[in-house]
Design a protein around this motif. Structure first.
Motif, PDB file in Angstrom:
ATOM      1  N   SER A  88       0.830  -1.207   0.000  1.00 33.61           N
ATOM      2  CA  SER A  88       0.000   0.000   0.000  1.00 33.61           C
ATOM      3  C   SER A  88       0.859   1.249   0.000  1.00 33.61           C
ATOM      4  CB  SER A  88      -0.930   0.009   1.219  1.00 33.61           C
ATOM      5  OG  SER A  88      -0.203  -0.256   2.412  1.00 33.61           O
ATOM      6  N   LEU A  89       2.142   1.107   0.339  1.00 37.32           N
ATOM      7  CA  LEU A  89       3.058   2.251   0.273  1.00 37.32           C
ATOM      8  C   LEU A  89       3.114   2.822  -1.139  1.00 37.32           C
ATOM      9  CD1 LEU A  89       6.127   1.600  -1.129  1.00 37.32           C
ATOM     10  CD2 LEU A  89       6.205   0.077   0.850  1.00 37.32           C
ATOM     11  N   GLY A  90       2.825   1.981  -2.140  1.00 35.17           N
ATOM     12  CA  GLY A  90       2.799   2.478  -3.515  1.00 35.17           C
ATOM     13  C   GLY A  90       1.797   3.585  -3.707  1.00 35.17           C
ATOM     14  N   MET A  91       0.700   3.527  -2.950  1.00 35.78           N
ATOM     15  CA  MET A  91      -0.343   4.537  -3.069  1.00 35.78           C
ATOM     16  C   MET A  91      -0.145   5.674  -2.064  1.00 35.78           C
ATOM     17  SD  MET A  91      -3.532   1.879  -3.617  1.00 35.78           S
ATOM     18  CE  MET A  91      -4.734   3.092  -4.181  1.00 35.78           C
ATOM     19  N   VAL A  92       0.062   5.335  -0.787  1.00 34.90           N
ATOM     20  CA  VAL A  92       0.063   6.374   0.244  1.00 34.90           C
ATOM     21  C   VAL A  92       1.418   7.047   0.433  1.00 34.90           C
ATOM     22  CG1 VAL A  92      -1.865   5.286   1.452  1.00 34.90           C
ATOM     23  CG2 VAL A  92       0.473   4.717   2.125  1.00 34.90           C
ATOM     24  N   VAL A  93       2.507   6.415  -0.020  1.00 31.33           N
ATOM     25  CA  VAL A  93       3.834   7.023   0.088  1.00 31.33           C
ATOM     26  C   VAL A  93       4.343   7.494  -1.278  1.00 31.33           C
ATOM     27  CG1 VAL A  93       6.251   6.629   0.711  1.00 31.33           C
ATOM     28  CG2 VAL A  93       4.427   5.677   2.136  1.00 31.33           C
ATOM     29  N   GLN A  94       4.212   6.629  -2.294  1.00 33.03           N
ATOM     30  CA  GLN A  94       4.771   6.933  -3.610  1.00 33.03           C
ATOM     31  C   GLN A  94       3.809   7.683  -4.530  1.00 33.03           C
ATOM     32  OE1 GLN A  94       5.856   2.958  -4.881  1.00 33.03           O
ATOM     33  NE2 GLN A  94       7.890   3.105  -3.988  1.00 33.03           N
ATOM     34  N   GLN A 121      -7.698  -7.090  13.427  1.00 32.23           N
ATOM     35  CA  GLN A 121      -7.981  -6.046  12.451  1.00 32.23           C
ATOM     36  C   GLN A 121      -6.684  -5.406  11.978  1.00 32.23           C
ATOM     37  OE1 GLN A 121     -11.122  -5.137  11.308  1.00 32.23           O
ATOM     38  NE2 GLN A 121     -11.906  -6.852  12.519  1.00 32.23           N
ATOM     39  N   VAL A 122      -6.712  -4.882  10.747  1.00 26.98           N
ATOM     40  CA  VAL A 122      -5.599  -4.103  10.222  1.00 26.98           C
ATOM     41  C   VAL A 122      -6.157  -2.878   9.524  1.00 26.98           C
ATOM     42  CG1 VAL A 122      -5.522  -5.377   8.019  1.00 26.98           C
ATOM     43  CG2 VAL A 122      -3.481  -4.161   8.828  1.00 26.98           C
ATOM     44  N   LEU A 123      -5.439  -1.788   9.613  1.00 21.59           N
ATOM     45  CA  LEU A 123      -5.757  -0.579   8.862  1.00 21.59           C
ATOM     46  C   LEU A 123      -4.482  -0.040   8.231  1.00 21.59           C
ATOM     47  CD1 LEU A 123      -8.191   1.494  11.145  1.00 21.59           C
ATOM     48  CD2 LEU A 123      -8.758   0.314   9.012  1.00 21.59           C
ATOM     49  N   VAL A 124      -4.652   0.666   7.137  1.00 19.19           N
ATOM     50  CA  VAL A 124      -3.541   1.413   6.544  1.00 19.19           C
ATOM     51  C   VAL A 124      -3.276   2.618   7.440  1.00 19.19           C
ATOM     52  CG1 VAL A 124      -2.806   2.770   4.547  1.00 19.19           C
ATOM     53  CG2 VAL A 124      -4.054   0.616   4.208  1.00 19.19           C
ATOM     54  N   LEU A 125      -2.046   2.787   7.854  1.00 20.78           N
ATOM     55  CA  LEU A 125      -1.676   3.860   8.782  1.00 20.78           C
ATOM     56  C   LEU A 125      -2.207   5.206   8.325  1.00 20.78           C
ATOM     57  CD1 LEU A 125       0.141   4.864  11.202  1.00 20.78           C
ATOM     58  CD2 LEU A 125       1.931   5.184   9.487  1.00 20.78           C
ATOM     59  N   HIS A 126      -2.025   5.540   7.056  1.00 17.41           N
ATOM     60  CA  HIS A 126      -2.418   6.857   6.566  1.00 17.41           C
ATOM     61  C   HIS A 126      -3.934   7.048   6.574  1.00 17.41           C
ATOM     62  CE1 HIS A 126       1.729   6.581   5.413  1.00 17.41           C
ATOM     63  NE2 HIS A 126       1.746   7.777   4.863  1.00 17.41           N
ATOM     64  N   ASP A 127      -4.681   5.960   6.415  1.00 16.59           N
ATOM     65  CA  ASP A 127      -6.139   6.038   6.540  1.00 16.59           C
ATOM     66  C   ASP A 127      -6.525   6.264   7.998  1.00 16.59           C
ATOM     67  OD1 ASP A 127      -6.258   5.494   3.847  1.00 16.59           O
ATOM     68  OD2 ASP A 127      -7.046   3.463   4.072  1.00 16.59           O
ATOM     69  N   MET A 128      -5.914   5.483   8.888  1.00 21.55           N
ATOM     70  CA  MET A 128      -6.244   5.579  10.305  1.00 21.55           C
ATOM     71  C   MET A 128      -5.954   6.970  10.865  1.00 21.55           C
ATOM     72  SD  MET A 128      -5.236   5.412  13.685  1.00 21.55           S
ATOM     73  CE  MET A 128      -3.555   4.825  13.731  1.00 21.55           C
ATOM     74  N   LEU A 129      -4.861   7.582  10.377  1.00 15.49           N
ATOM     75  CA  LEU A 129      -4.490   8.925  10.833  1.00 15.49           C
ATOM     76  C   LEU A 129      -5.154  10.023  10.010  1.00 15.49           C
ATOM     77  CD1 LEU A 129      -0.668   8.447  11.535  1.00 15.49           C
ATOM     78  CD2 LEU A 129      -2.561   8.462  13.186  1.00 15.49           C
ATOM     79  N   ARG A 189      -5.800  11.604   1.399  1.00 14.58           N
ATOM     80  CA  ARG A 189      -6.697  12.601   0.819  1.00 14.58           C
ATOM     81  C   ARG A 189      -7.809  11.888   0.042  1.00 14.58           C
ATOM     82  NH1 ARG A 189      -6.664  16.447   3.862  1.00 14.58           N
ATOM     83  NH2 ARG A 189      -6.223  14.601   5.116  1.00 14.58           N
ATOM     84  N   GLY A 190      -8.915  12.566  -0.109  1.00  8.11           N
ATOM     85  CA  GLY A 190     -10.036  11.973  -0.826  1.00  8.11           C
ATOM     86  C   GLY A 190     -10.922  11.182   0.120  1.00  8.11           C
ATOM     87  N   LYS A 191     -11.759  10.361  -0.459  1.00  9.58           N
ATOM     88  CA  LYS A 191     -12.735   9.608   0.319  1.00  9.58           C
ATOM     89  C   LYS A 191     -12.077   8.432   1.020  1.00  9.58           C
ATOM     90  CE  LYS A 191     -17.207   7.257  -0.118  1.00  9.58           C
ATOM     91  NZ  LYS A 191     -18.258   6.810  -1.077  1.00  9.58           N
ATOM     92  N   LEU A 192     -12.242   8.378   2.337  1.00  7.73           N
ATOM     93  CA  LEU A 192     -11.716   7.266   3.111  1.00  7.73           C
ATOM     94  C   LEU A 192     -12.710   6.105   3.090  1.00  7.73           C
ATOM     95  CD1 LEU A 192     -10.386   9.164   6.250  1.00  7.73           C
ATOM     96  CD2 LEU A 192      -8.995   7.898   4.616  1.00  7.73           C
ATOM     97  N   PRO A 193     -12.233   4.879   3.287  1.00  6.82           N
ATOM     98  CA  PRO A 193     -13.158   3.754   3.438  1.00  6.82           C
ATOM     99  C   PRO A 193     -14.146   4.038   4.566  1.00  6.82           C
ATOM    100  CG  PRO A 193     -10.911   2.958   3.235  1.00  6.82           C
ATOM    101  CD  PRO A 193     -10.820   4.446   3.377  1.00  6.82           C
TER     102      PRO A 193
END
Length: 281
Positions: free
Chosen positions: A61-67, A228-236, A240-244
């Motif tokens: 997921s770093l490809g989306m939220v970091v890169q 449970q697991v969450l993407v760090l950037h979503d949890m924090l 940007r944009g619509k969150l799950p």
């Protein structure tokens, strides 16, 4: 400019004992929920570890939220190894899992073993791969050679183009039956853990019940899983944009980043996260 408290500073040892695969199995057997969060660097890995996260996932997921890519598929093995090494330096006690990125385990089981060796050498204690049907042979090959494996069913982001987008999986009986078969095959092949992403909560709960010894980790799959697991950037809420829709505002509840992570861990442990009403797909 340098930091006096660098990620590699061991001057403040953690009071928590290291979380091992054996310890995770004990937690699961005792009914304790497993809290997992993604981490891609040393600072956040250390912060999440100190806040009580049981498992850290160096996710593609770093490809989306970091890169900044539109999907996870461009991420390379070299990039995953880089981020795994960084997270491993910051981590002290959490169990560290790393994703095998797209195209690095698809040729044959030996290909998967070579890729897994790179990530394990970088500090991963388990590797994660996506999909069912063709993957059990690979899982068995890795497990037989000492590589713990986390499988991943439901929405598999590396296959997003084949799936036609980020769609809920297993809503009809045919899709549910396929997921039940894949989960059984992967469990029989030796997968210790399995992520269920974006599927009806009743289905995820049933898959856990069908495979009681398997540690199932949900993301958008309800609360009937072992953790449970969450993407760090979503949890924090950095994304940007619509969150799950299943992501709770832990930042508002915790006031700080560390507080948000601690609140997330506590909510997973006491079962108040996720909210079942948000999983009626």
């Amino acid at each position: 400019m340098s930091s006096q408290n660098s990620p590699g500073d061991n001057s403040t040892p953690s009071a928590r004992k290291s979380i091992t695969l054996h310890r995770l199995r004990e937690m699961h057997a005792a009914g304790e929920k497993i809290a997992m969060l993604t981490a891609y660097d040393a600072s956040f890995a250390r912060l999440a570890d100190e806040a009580g996260v049981d498992c850290l996932l160096v996710g593609d997921s770093l490809g989306m939220v970091v890169q900044g890519h539109a999907s996870t598929t461009p991420v390379t093995l070299e990039e995953m190894a880089y981020h795994t090494r960084a997270a491993a330096r910051g981590n002290r006690t959490a169990f560290l899992i790393a994703d095998l990125p797209f195209g690095t385990y698809h040729e044959d089981p030996a290909h998967a073993m070579r890729s897994s060796a790179v990530l394990m050498g970088a500090g991963a204690q388990m590797v994660k791969l996506e999909g069912g049907g063709w993957t059990p042979e690979t899982v068995r090959f890795l497990v037989d050679r000492g590589v713990p494996v986390c499988a991943h069913l439901g929405l598999t982001p590396q296959s997003v183009h084949a799936l036609g987008g980020y769609r809920i999986q297993g809503r009809d009986e045919a899709g549910a039956a396929t997921l039940r078969r894949h989960a059984r095959e992967l469990a029989d092949a030796g997968a210790s853990m399995m992520v269920f992403e974006l599927m009806p909560s009743d289905l995820a709960r049933g898959l856990q019940a069908d495979n009681p010894g398997l540690m199932t980790i949900g993301i958008g799959a309800g609360g009937g899983t072992a953790g449970q697991v969450l993407v760090l950037h979503d949890m924090l809420r950095v994304t940007r944009g619509k969150l799950p829709r299943f992501v709770r505002d832990f930042v508002a509840e915790g006031n700080t980043i560390e507080g948000a992570i601690r609140t997330y861990v506590a909510a997973v442990k006491d079962g108040s996260f996720p909210d079942e009403s948000l999983h009626a797909y």
